[in-house]
Design a protein around this motif. Structure first.
Motif, PDB file in Angstrom:
ATOM      1  N   LYS A  28     -27.770 -33.588 -27.242  1.00 39.54           N
ATOM      2  CA  LYS A  28     -29.122 -33.928 -27.672  1.00 39.54           C
ATOM      3  C   LYS A  28     -29.727 -34.935 -26.701  1.00 39.54           C
ATOM      4  N   ILE A  29     -31.060 -34.934 -26.647  1.00 40.32           N
ATOM      5  CA  ILE A  29     -31.772 -35.874 -25.781  1.00 40.32           C
ATOM      6  C   ILE A  29     -32.788 -36.624 -26.615  1.00 40.32           C
ATOM      7  N   TYR A  30     -32.879 -37.924 -26.347  1.00 36.20           N
ATOM      8  CA  TYR A  30     -33.829 -38.784 -27.050  1.00 36.20           C
ATOM      9  C   TYR A  30     -34.264 -39.889 -26.096  1.00 36.20           C
ATOM     10  N   ASP A  31     -35.548 -40.065 -25.977  1.00 40.12           N
ATOM     11  CA  ASP A  31     -36.112 -41.136 -25.155  1.00 40.12           C
ATOM     12  C   ASP A  31     -35.570 -41.115 -23.719  1.00 40.12           C
ATOM     13  N   GLY A  32     -35.376 -39.924 -23.175  1.00 41.19           N
ATOM     14  CA  GLY A  32     -34.936 -39.786 -21.795  1.00 41.19           C
ATOM     15  C   GLY A  32     -33.449 -39.899 -21.562  1.00 41.19           C
ATOM     16  N   VAL A  33     -32.663 -40.052 -22.625  1.00 40.92           N
ATOM     17  CA  VAL A  33     -31.212 -40.159 -22.500  1.00 40.92           C
ATOM     18  C   VAL A  33     -30.568 -38.985 -23.231  1.00 40.92           C
ATOM     19  N   GLU A  34     -29.710 -38.267 -22.529  1.00 40.80           N
ATOM     20  CA  GLU A  34     -28.987 -37.151 -23.130  1.00 40.80           C
ATOM     21  C   GLU A  34     -27.589 -37.620 -23.520  1.00 40.80           C
ATOM     22  N   ALA A  35     -27.152 -37.224 -24.705  1.00 38.87           N
ATOM     23  CA  ALA A  35     -25.826 -37.571 -25.207  1.00 38.87           C
ATOM     24  C   ALA A  35     -25.066 -36.291 -25.536  1.00 38.87           C
ATOM     25  N   PHE A  36     -23.789 -36.276 -25.166  1.00 41.10           N
ATOM     26  CA  PHE A  36     -22.931 -35.146 -25.508  1.00 41.10           C
ATOM     27  C   PHE A  36     -21.482 -35.594 -25.410  1.00 41.10           C
ATOM     28  N   SER A  37     -20.582 -34.759 -25.894  1.00 37.29           N
ATOM     29  CA  SER A  37     -19.153 -35.075 -25.807  1.00 37.29           C
ATOM     30  C   SER A  37     -18.408 -33.843 -25.321  1.00 37.29           C
ATOM     31  N   ASP A  38     -17.153 -34.062 -24.918  1.00 32.39           N
ATOM     32  CA  ASP A  38     -16.353 -32.911 -24.531  1.00 32.39           C
ATOM     33  C   ASP A  38     -15.854 -32.218 -25.802  1.00 32.39           C
ATOM     34  N   TYR A  39     -15.132 -31.142 -25.626  1.00 32.63           N
ATOM     35  CA  TYR A  39     -14.766 -30.299 -26.770  1.00 32.63           C
ATOM     36  C   TYR A  39     -13.921 -31.015 -27.816  1.00 32.63           C
ATOM     37  N   ASP A  40     -13.101 -31.957 -27.436  1.00 33.87           N
ATOM     38  CA  ASP A  40     -12.251 -32.636 -28.407  1.00 33.87           C
ATOM     39  C   ASP A  40     -12.833 -33.961 -28.897  1.00 33.87           C
ATOM     40  N   GLY A  41     -13.950 -34.384 -28.329  1.00 30.85           N
ATOM     41  CA  GLY A  41     -14.609 -35.604 -28.770  1.00 30.85           C
ATOM     42  C   GLY A  41     -14.016 -36.892 -28.226  1.00 30.85           C
ATOM     43  N   TYR A  42     -13.024 -36.798 -27.367  1.00 33.27           N
ATOM     44  CA  TYR A  42     -12.421 -38.012 -26.822  1.00 33.27           C
ATOM     45  C   TYR A  42     -13.300 -38.682 -25.774  1.00 33.27           C
ATOM     46  N   ASN A  43     -14.095 -37.907 -25.078  1.00 37.79           N
ATOM     47  CA  ASN A  43     -14.988 -38.459 -24.067  1.00 37.79           C
ATOM     48  C   ASN A  43     -16.437 -38.250 -24.492  1.00 37.79           C
ATOM     49  N   LEU A  44     -17.198 -39.330 -24.448  1.00 41.16           N
ATOM     50  CA  LEU A  44     -18.620 -39.282 -24.773  1.00 41.16           C
ATOM     51  C   LEU A  44     -19.400 -39.518 -23.493  1.00 41.16           C
ATOM     52  N   TYR A  45     -20.550 -38.880 -23.393  1.00 40.28           N
ATOM     53  CA  TYR A  45     -21.374 -38.987 -22.193  1.00 40.28           C
ATOM     54  C   TYR A  45     -22.795 -39.357 -22.562  1.00 40.28           C
ATOM     55  N   LEU A  46     -23.366 -40.234 -21.784  1.00 40.74           N
ATOM     56  CA  LEU A  46     -24.792 -40.542 -21.827  1.00 40.74           C
ATOM     57  C   LEU A  46     -25.297 -40.376 -20.410  1.00 40.74           C
ATOM     58  N   ARG A  47     -26.420 -39.680 -20.256  1.00 42.23           N
ATOM     59  CA  ARG A  47     -26.949 -39.529 -18.909  1.00 42.23           C
ATOM     60  C   ARG A  47     -28.461 -39.448 -18.943  1.00 42.23           C
ATOM     61  N   GLY A  48     -29.023 -39.829 -17.811  1.00 40.39           N
ATOM     62  CA  GLY A  48     -30.459 -39.774 -17.643  1.00 40.39           C
ATOM     63  C   GLY A  48     -30.853 -40.441 -16.347  1.00 40.39           C
ATOM     64  N   ASN A  49     -31.921 -39.947 -15.747  1.00 36.16           N
ATOM     65  CA  ASN A  49     -32.496 -40.528 -14.540  1.00 36.16           C
ATOM     66  C   ASN A  49     -31.475 -40.722 -13.415  1.00 36.16           C
ATOM     67  N   VAL A  51     -28.185 -41.011 -13.609  1.00 44.38           N
ATOM     68  CA  VAL A  51     -27.029 -41.842 -13.945  1.00 44.38           C
ATOM     69  C   VAL A  51     -26.246 -41.147 -15.052  1.00 44.38           C
ATOM     70  N   GLU A  52     -24.923 -41.176 -14.947  1.00 45.96           N
ATOM     71  CA  GLU A  52     -24.087 -40.640 -16.015  1.00 45.96           C
ATOM     72  C   GLU A  52     -23.030 -41.674 -16.378  1.00 45.96           C
ATOM     73  N   LEU A  53     -22.908 -41.923 -17.669  1.00 43.98           N
ATOM     74  CA  LEU A  53     -21.924 -42.855 -18.207  1.00 43.98           C
ATOM     75  C   LEU A  53     -20.935 -42.061 -19.053  1.00 43.98           C
ATOM     76  N   LYS A  54     -19.675 -42.128 -18.677  1.00 38.90           N
ATOM     77  CA  LYS A  54     -18.610 -41.463 -19.424  1.00 38.90           C
ATOM     78  C   LYS A  54     -17.794 -42.542 -20.122  1.00 38.90           C
ATOM     79  N   VAL A  55     -17.667 -42.426 -21.441  1.00 37.36           N
ATOM     80  CA  VAL A  55     -16.866 -43.363 -22.217  1.00 37.36           C
ATOM     81  C   VAL A  55     -15.652 -42.604 -22.722  1.00 37.36           C
ATOM     82  N   GLY A  56     -14.480 -43.098 -22.368  1.00 38.66           N
ATOM     83  CA  GLY A  56     -13.251 -42.411 -22.712  1.00 38.66           C
ATOM     84  C   GLY A  56     -12.438 -43.144 -23.763  1.00 38.66           C
ATOM     85  N   PHE A  57     -11.227 -42.678 -23.889  1.00 38.43           N
ATOM     86  CA  PHE A  57     -10.272 -43.223 -24.847  1.00 38.43           C
ATOM     87  C   PHE A  57     -10.014 -44.700 -24.539  1.00 38.43           C
TER      88      PHE A  57
END
Length: 83
Positions: A28-49, A51-57
């Motif tokens: 999903k995208i909101y206010d220019g930032v897209e959020a998603f996760s990998d198939y198992d939900g262990y890694n979350l991603y925020l990206r926009g403009n 830049v990509e931020l990966k948050v892991g275990f």
């Protein structure tokens, strides 16, 4: 850059995008930032403009960006979304 991000704020921003955002191909995208996760939900991603931020275990994270000013504006946006 390690320890500059508050994992709680990043997770709040992720949740806000997922709650209020419109669907995209990956998440999903909101206010220019897209959020998603990998198939198992262990890694979350925020990206926009470019830049990509990966948050892991265990609250590890990795930021990918080409220019520091883009990183800084993206992190400000994430901080605003976490409020």
């Amino acid at each position: 850059m390690k320890n500059q991000l508050d994992p709680t704020k990043v997770l709040h921003a992720f949740e806000r995008v997922m709650e209020r955002g419109t669907p995209t191909e990956y998440g999903k995208i909101y206010d220019g930032v897209e959020a998603f996760s990998d198939y198992d939900g262990y890694n979350l991603y925020l990206r926009g403009n470019g830049v990509e931020l990966k948050v892991g275990f265990h609250n590890t994270y990795h930021l990918e960006y080409d220019q520091e000013h883009l990183r800084d504006s993206f992190l400000k946006k994430v901080a605003q979304l976490s409020k």
